[in-house]
Design a protein around this motif. Structure first.
Motif: not given
Length: 177
Positions: A80-92, A115-122, A125-127, A171-172
């Protein structure tokens, strides 16, 4: 707090993840070479080595891909992967996930996503998730996670033609201030 899209290790109840590297190709392809894994996916030919090679290259270049391993056996479950991280919108986005048939219907996908959600919601705000329009099992998995379908778009995955995908979001619970 600095975000890492490839954390050294994430651990759930059934699985753990490590960053995907070039050395993992052969063992990951052993799981991906099953045509039934990709049957309802937007690219049902990913079981073919050359097509999977394109997927794998995109995963490596993303710098957010994770190899998923079974906690009990240390065998490869999938990726699996995390991608398209958007710092300004706090999303991934979380996606490009596949798991071997041995692990279907046994809670592995839910464990991976949680486990991916628990990690990235640190950090966000939005996945978001892209899910193929014909991938009914993944759409059902999104509903079980509590994700909301918000759009239908054309997505061109790395090295592939555009395909219709649904966009889901979660949403977180308590947004980061």
């Amino acid at each position: 707090m600095s975000i890492s899209l490839q954390p050294a290790r994430l651990e759930g109840e059934k699985v753990y993840t490590i960053p995907l590297t070039l050395a993992h190709f052969k063992m990951l392809y052993a799981v991906a070479s099953d045509p039934l894994v990709w049957e309802q996916h937007p690219n049902p030919n990913r079981y073919q080595r050359s097509v999977f090679q394109t997927y794998f290259e995109g995963a490596i270049q993303s710098k957010g891909a994770l190899l998923i391993l079974d906690k009990q056996t240390n065998l490869v479950v999938g990726c699996s992967r995390f991608y398209a991280y958007n710092f300004e919108e706090r999303s991934i986005f979380i996606g490009y996930t596949f798991i071997g048939r041995t692990y279907w219907g046994k809670g592995y996908n839910a464990d991976i996503k949680q486990l991916m959600l628990d990690y990235i919601f640190q950090y966000v705000d939005t996945v978001y998730f892209h899910v193929g329009s014909e991938n009914i099992p993944s759409q059902k998995a999104m509903a079980k996670l509590g994700a909301e379908k918000i759009d239908e778009i054309q997505v061109a995955y790395y090295g592939e033609a555009e395909k219709t995908n649904f966009v889901y979001q979660i949403h977180r619970p308590n947004p980061i201030s």
